[in-house]
Design an enzyme around this catalytic site. Structure first.
Site, mmCIF file in Angstrom:
data_model
loop_
_atom_site.group_PDB
_atom_site.id
_atom_site.type_symbol
_atom_site.label_atom_id
_atom_site.label_comp_id
_atom_site.label_asym_id
_atom_site.label_seq_id
_atom_site.Cartn_x
_atom_site.Cartn_y
_atom_site.Cartn_z
ATOM 1 N N ASN A 14 0.877 -1.168 0.000
ATOM 2 C CA ASN A 14 0.000 0.000 0.000
ATOM 3 C C ASN A 14 0.918 1.222 0.000
ATOM 4 O OD1 ASN A 14 -1.819 2.029 0.564
ATOM 5 N ND2 ASN A 14 -2.740 1.028 2.347
ATOM 6 N N ARG A 102 -2.401 -1.603 -3.746
ATOM 7 C CA ARG A 102 -3.430 -0.562 -3.761
ATOM 8 C C ARG A 102 -3.051 0.437 -4.850
ATOM 9 N NH1 ARG A 102 -3.901 4.219 0.382
ATOM 10 N NH2 ARG A 102 -5.604 5.360 -0.573
ATOM 11 N N HIS A 191 -10.339 6.317 -1.939
ATOM 12 C CA HIS A 191 -10.420 5.634 -0.641
ATOM 13 C C HIS A 191 -11.428 4.497 -0.669
ATOM 14 C CE1 HIS A 191 -9.062 9.573 1.514
ATOM 15 N NE2 HIS A 191 -8.021 8.770 1.369
ATOM 16 N N ARG A 252 -4.417 19.467 1.865
ATOM 17 C CA ARG A 252 -5.188 19.738 0.647
ATOM 18 C C ARG A 252 -6.373 20.637 0.987
ATOM 19 N NH1 ARG A 252 -5.964 13.631 -1.289
ATOM 20 N NH2 ARG A 252 -4.227 13.080 0.052
ATOM 21 N N GLU A 401 -6.829 -1.628 4.937
ATOM 22 C CA GLU A 401 -6.853 -1.701 3.469
ATOM 23 C C GLU A 401 -6.058 -2.902 2.972
ATOM 24 O OE1 GLU A 401 -5.352 2.285 3.370
ATOM 25 O OE2 GLU A 401 -7.070 2.974 2.220
#
Ligand code: AMP
Length: 414
Positions: A14, A102, A191, A252, A401
């Site tokens: 990931n 991922r 996501h 961000r 994840e």
């Protein structure tokens, strides 16, 4: 589907812009209590060519060390050497039959987990401009893994994939329709691996059938997005064509007036490239506070009297609460609100401040349960922090994840 051969291992990578999380799992035990976890590790790259490693073989003490890693490739090779070495968790490197990656962006072509070949890699390179820092890191991870795990399938699992089910009314931007029809401009959402995994965990925790539930999952870490999930499918999410849209994030901006962007470029203050850098790296908590993109540091500065740090937290919380509320009409009702990600899992003050604004939805949390939740969740036990009278269950769920990606690899091995 056939049976799984013995000793089959899945390795998951990931990769983010400045870190790599990784797990090695026993494919035959992915649904056991320990999820078949054999080893996990993490690398954090720092400016100046140093990288911090954590290597955690299951049942043994964690190893922490810092090494010179002038580029990502040397970081990967060091990480891989941790599992390949003679006293590591593998009898032979050939036990790894699949490496799951991922991948942030699958464009409008890739939604389901996909075995990566040269064609897929070249398609993914075409999506770099849509998620510059992440997609490049993902591709690099696949390329390096191919040279090390030569006998394993490389399988890409896309962050955009879960949102593929969103209706047209969620994906079309309100510009000319030709943007959508001809230029393939649409809300992709990100996501997805985490939103999907956490929605399943929420249903398990509440002992309900996900197919009958209406949820909002809040994946809030350094990046952040919400997902409205109806009957198990994503129907709307806050990130858009790129991962810059939606919530105020660590560094961000999230959604801001598009007219401002046009104006800042038009007046010559920024080029498209320099403005993209500001919006992606110098905005959000970091931009407002002038202190950090890290919520812990911003909260600490706020407690120490920094007005801009307090303002940053206030704007961050307002952005979360109002975006959550804005998704509820799309769902018709809200059964559960799910917090996950670095901030969602660990930061009780943010959960409290967000839920304080959502009482009108019937979202009430218990102060003690909220304060105790982070530690319990860190040890892997998801928590329901709602009061008894709450109409909406508020949950704190530890995302995983890497496990979700490993489970996605499983059908390819049977
Ligand atoms: P992620 O991108 O999911 O790794 O999350 C990173 C974010 O989680 C950073 O903003 C961290 O400050 C935040 N975070 C991690 N632990 C805590 C904590 N104990 N309290 C507040 N924020 C935290």
């Amino acid at each position: 589907m056939g049976a799984l051969k013995e000793n089959v291992k899945i390795f998951v990578i990931n990769a983010g812009s400045s870190s790599i999380k990784s797990q090695l799992l026993d494919a035959s035990r992915l649904f056991d209590k320990d999820n078949g976890l054999l080893w996990h590790g993490q690398v954090n790259f720092h400016d100046g060519g140093q990288a911090d490693f954590t290597s955690s073989p299951t049942g043994q003490a964690d190893k922490h060390f810092t090494v010179a890693a002038t580029d990502a490739e040397s970081g990967y090779r060091k990480l891989f050497s941790e599992i390949i070495q003679s006293d590591g968790p593998l009898a032979s490197i050939d036990e790894i039959k699949a490496v799951g990656h991922r991948v942030v962006h699958g464009g409008d072509k890739y939604h389901s987990p996909t075995v990566v070949d040269d064609l897929v890699l070249s398609d993914l390179a075409g999506y770099i401009t849509l998620a510059p820092t992440h997609e490049e890191a993902n591709i690099r991870g696949i390329q390096i893994a191919r040279t090390v795990f030569t006998e394993a399938m490389q399988i890409a699992v896309f962050d955009t994939g879960f949102h593929h089910t969103m209706p047209e009314s969620s994906v079309v931007f309100a510009g000319p329709y030709s943007w959508f029809e001809e230029d393939k401009i649409r809300r992709f959402g990100f996501h997805g691996v985490s939103h999907r995994y956490c929605s399943h965990q929420a249903a398990i925790l509440l002992k309900r059938d996900l197919k009958d539930m209406r949820l909002i999952t809040c994946h809030i870490g350094n990046g952040g997005s919400l997902c409205a999930i109806k009957d198990g499918a994503s129907i709307m999410t806050t990130m858009g064509y790129t991962p810059l849209d939606g919530l105020v994030m660590g560094n961000r901006s999230g959604a801001i007036d598009p007219g401002l962007i046009v104006d800042l470029i038009d007046t010559g203050k920024y080029t498209a490239k320099s403005l993209s850098n500001v919006l992606n790296n110098e905005s959000g908590l970091k931009g407002i506070s002038g202190i950090s993109n890290d919520m812990r540091q911003v909260l600490e500065a706020s407690q120490n009297g920094s007005r801009r740090a307090s303002l940053a937290v206030e704007i961050y919380v307002n952005s979360l609460a109002s975006n959550i509320a804005a998704l509820v009409p799309r769902l018709g009702r809200l059964d559960a609100l799910v917090f996950t990600g670095g901030i969602g899992e660990n930061c009780a003050p943010v959960r409290e401040a967000v839920c304080a604004q959502l009482g009108f939805l019937g979202c009430f949390i218990d102060e003690k349960s909220n304060n105790d939740a982070s530690e319990k969740v860190r040890s892997g036990v998801h928590q329901d922090i709602s009061t008894e009278i709450a109409q909406v269950r508020t949950l704190v769920v530890k995302t995983n994840e890497e496990l979700a990606i490993a489970r996605d690899c499983l059908p390819f091995l049977k």
